[in-house]
Design an enzyme around this catalytic site. Structure first.
Site, PDB file in Angstrom:
ATOM      1  N   GLU A 165      44.259 -30.506 -56.779  1.00 56.59           N
ATOM      2  CA  GLU A 165      45.233 -30.096 -57.794  1.00 56.59           C
ATOM      3  C   GLU A 165      46.342 -29.203 -57.244  1.00 56.59           C
ATOM      4  OE1 GLU A 165      43.007 -28.450 -61.037  1.00 56.59           O
ATOM      5  OE2 GLU A 165      41.829 -30.266 -61.315  1.00 56.59           O
ATOM      6  N   ASN A 206      42.597 -34.804 -54.247  1.00 58.69           N
ATOM      7  CA  ASN A 206      42.090 -35.062 -55.592  1.00 58.69           C
ATOM      8  C   ASN A 206      42.964 -34.365 -56.629  1.00 58.69           C
ATOM      9  OD1 ASN A 206      39.800 -36.181 -57.190  1.00 58.69           O
ATOM     10  ND2 ASN A 206      39.432 -34.025 -57.719  1.00 58.69           N
ATOM     11  N   HIS A 242      40.638 -37.914 -66.314  1.00 60.15           N
ATOM     12  CA  HIS A 242      40.272 -37.299 -67.590  1.00 60.15           C
ATOM     13  C   HIS A 242      41.237 -37.861 -68.625  1.00 60.15           C
ATOM     14  CE1 HIS A 242      37.426 -34.535 -65.808  1.00 60.15           C
ATOM     15  NE2 HIS A 242      38.324 -34.167 -64.916  1.00 60.15           N
ATOM     16  N   GLU A 270      36.468 -38.356 -61.624  1.00 56.50           N
ATOM     17  CA  GLU A 270      35.975 -37.474 -62.687  1.00 56.50           C
ATOM     18  C   GLU A 270      36.168 -38.114 -64.055  1.00 56.50           C
ATOM     19  OE1 GLU A 270      37.546 -33.494 -62.296  1.00 56.50           O
ATOM     20  OE2 GLU A 270      37.542 -33.606 -60.103  1.00 56.50           O
ATOM     21  N   ASP A 272      36.246 -39.396 -67.646  1.00 63.51           N
ATOM     22  CA  ASP A 272      35.768 -39.315 -69.030  1.00 63.51           C
ATOM     23  C   ASP A 272      36.920 -39.704 -69.930  1.00 63.51           C
ATOM     24  OD1 ASP A 272      37.321 -36.889 -69.070  1.00 63.51           O
ATOM     25  OD2 ASP A 272      35.539 -35.694 -68.702  1.00 63.51           O
TER      26      ASP A 272
END
Length: 466
Positions: A165, A206, A242, A270, A272
Site C-alpha cells: 500500500e 501488494n 476488497h 485478500e 472479500d
C-alpha cells in the site's frame, strides 16, 4: 492488506415466543452447485487448474476447532494475516520475535499448505520506535528488518508481500515514514534486500483498489514496468480485491493481463465482497455472481497464480468493524455454512455452469405454550421455479430447550442440534408450494436463531433465519 484492516493474521492431497419469523424477506439465497465438485475442496479444484485457493488467518481464531478444521482441509494456501507485520516481529529495535507467526506457519505446514508472507514494509502496524529513527538511519534499519525476517522464514514461504500500500488513490506516493525519510527509492531497496535474503521466494508488491484500470493501478503498473527494465527483483503484484457486491471492476481481467504482460505473476491476495446488511436472497445471488466472475477473471490469465480470501467466514470478517452496516462478505457465513458464493467459486473453478438453483424457506411459529413446554409449527416453502423433491430443516436449540417429538417429518436430535427431514408424503413442493411439520418442546419457547432449510441436491440451496 487493506489500509483499515484492524489486527487479525498448500494442501496437496457453528423475541417474543409467539413472533413469526419469516425467511422470505431474509436469507433464502439461491446456492448454485455442481455435482462434479460435491466432494472436492476449493483448494483441490484450483490445483487442478494450476492455481491455489487460500485463506488468510490470524492467531486469535486458531482455538476455534470448527474453524481450523475447515481452514486446514478446504484450502491449499494460507496467508499470515497479522503476525508477520513489523509490530509483532520486531517490537523493539533489534529484538525479533516470530512466535505468533510460527504458530500459523507450523499449522499450515502440518496440513501441507503453502504460506504467503504478509508483510515486510507497510505504513501501518509499525512499532513506535520506527518513526523515531533518524532519516539517515532508516534505510539501513529497513534493510536489517527485511533481511532478518526473510532469512528466518527462508525456504518455507512461496510469496512475500515486500511492500504494501505505497500509493494513494490518485497514483501519488503515500507519505509514509519510509517515503518521507528515504524517498522514492525505498521500494526498490526493499525488494533488493528481500531477494538477497532469499533467492527463491517470489517477491510481490501488494495494494488495494488496483483491481481495475485507473490512476492508482496505472502508477503501480509504471513502477513494475520500471523495475523490470532496471532489473529490480519483483516477481508479482498482489491485488487485494476488497470489493463491493455489484461493483467488481469491468476491467479486472484486462488489468490482470496487462500486469502479466510485463512478465510478473498476479495474485488476488485478500478477496472479500461485502454487501449492505441485512443479507437477502437477491444480495447473496449478486455476491455469488461476483465471486464467480473474479475467479473466472483469474483463470483467464495464465499468470494469475491464485486467489486468497481475507479469511473465509463471516464470523471473523474485518468488514463490519470498519464499514458500519456492511458485511456478509465471505463465502461461509458466521455459522460456517457455505453460501451461494462458495458454489459459484466452485463452479467457476470447474469451468462448468452452476446447477439449477432452488430455494426453500423455513418459517417458525409457536402454536401453544405452557409452563415448562410448548408446541411449534414450521412451514417449509419453495420460493423458486424449480420443484423441490425433498427438504431438510436444521437448527440449534436455544439454551434449556429440548425436543421430545415431531410430526409430518423425520426427527433426529444430536446434543443441541436438531434435524427434521421430509416425510415420504411431503417432500415434493411445486413452485410456491409449502408444507408444515410440528414438534413438541420442553423449556421456554425461545425462537431458534439459525433455522436453515436445504432442498435435496437437485435444487440445493439454503435459507437461514436471521
Amino acid at each position: 492488506m487493506f489500509r483499515h484492516h484492524p489486527p487479525r493474521g498448500r494442501r496437496t492431497a457453528g423475541f417474543l415466543a409467539t413472533a413469526l419469523v419469516a425467511l422470505s424477506a431474509g436469507l433464502t439465497a439461491a446456492a448454485p452447485t455442481a455435482a462434479a465438485h460435491a466432494d472436492t475442496t476449493l483448494g483441490e479444484l484450483a490445483e487442478a487448474k494450476g492455481r491455489y485457493f487460500g485463506s488468510a488467518t490470524d492467531n486469535p481464531e486458531l482455538p476455534d476447532t470448527r474453524y481450523t478444521q475447515i481452514l486446514g482441509s478446504e484450502f491449499s494456501q494460507i496467508t499470515v494475516g497479522n503476525t508477520m507485520k513489523w509490530q509483532y516481529t520486531e517490537p523493539s529495535r533489534g529484538r525479533f520475535d516470530y512466535t505468533a507467526a510460527e504458530e500459523i506457519v507450523d499449522l499450515a505446514e502440518s496440513n501441507g499448505q503453502s504460506v504467503r508472507g504478509h508483510t515486510l514494509v507497510w505504513h501501518n502496524q509499525l512499532p513506535d520506535w520506527v518513526g523515531d529513527v533518524p532519516a539517515g538511519e532508516l534505510l539501513e534499519v529497513m534493510r536489517d528488518h527485511i533481511t532478518h525476517e526473510v532469512d528466518h522464514f527462508e525456504g518455507r514461504l512461496i510469496h512475500w508481500d515486500v511492500v504494501n500500500e505505497a500509493f494513494e488513490e490518485d497514483g501519488s506516493r503515500r507519505q509514509s515514514v519510509f517515503q518521507q525519510k528515504i524517498g522514492d527509492s525505498y521500494i526498490a531497496e526493499a525488494f533488493k534486500a528481500a531477494r538477497a535474503a532469499d533467492p527463491d521466494v517470489k517477491l510481490y508488491y501488494n495494494d488495494y483498489n488496483i483491481e481495475g484500470i485507473g490512476p492508482k493501478s496505472d502508477a503501480v503498473y509504471e513502477m513494475v514496468k520500471s523495475f523490470k527494465a532496471r532489473g529490480i527483483p519483483i516477481d508479482g503484484v498482489g491485488m487485494q480485491a476488497h470489493l463491493i457486491a455489484g461493483q467488481v471492476p469491468a476491467s479486472l481481467q484486462q488489468n490482470i493481463q496487462r500486469f502479466a504482460d510485463l512478465g510478473v505473476d498476479v495474485a488476488l491476495t485478500e478477496l472479500d465482497i461485502r454487501m449492505t446488511l441485512p443479507r437477502t436472497a437477491a444480495k447473496d445471488a449478486r455476491q455469488a455472481t461476483d465471486y464467480g466472475a473474479v475467479a473466472e477473471a483469474c483463470l483467464a490469465v495464465s499468470r494469475c497464480v491464485g486467489i486468497t480470501l481475507w479469511d473465509y467466514t463471516d464470523k471473523y470478517s474485518w468488514v463490519p468493524s470498519v464499514f458500519p452496516g456492511e458485511g456478509a462478505a465471505l463465502p461461509w457465513d458466521e455459522n460456517f455454512a457455505k453460501k451461494p458464493a462458495y458454489h459459484a467459486i466452485a463452479a467457476a473453478l470447474t469451468g462448468g455452469s452452476p446447477a439449477p438453483r432452488g430455494e426453500c424457506t423455513a418459517t417458525y411459529r409457536v402454536t401453544s405454550q405452557w409452563q415448562g413446554g410448548f408446541t411449534a409449527e414450521v412451514t417449509v416453502g419453495n420460493g423458486h421455479t424449480a420443484p423441490i423433491t425433498g427438504w431438510t430443516v436444521t437448527w440449534t436449540l436455544p439454551g434449556g430447550q429440548s425436543v421430545s417429538s415431531a410430526w409430518n417429518g423425520d426427527l433426529t436430535v444430536g446434543g443441541q442440534e436438531v434435524t427434521v427431514r421430509n416425510a415420504a408424503y411431503n417432500g415434493t413442493l411445486s413452485r410456491s408450494g409449502s408444507t408444515t411439520f410440528g414438534f413438541q418442546g420442553e423449556g421456554t419457547a425461545d425462537t431458534p436463531a439459525d433455522m436453515t432449510c436445504t432442498p435435496s441436491p437437485a435444487t440445493q440451496s439454503s435459507g437461514v433465519i436471521g
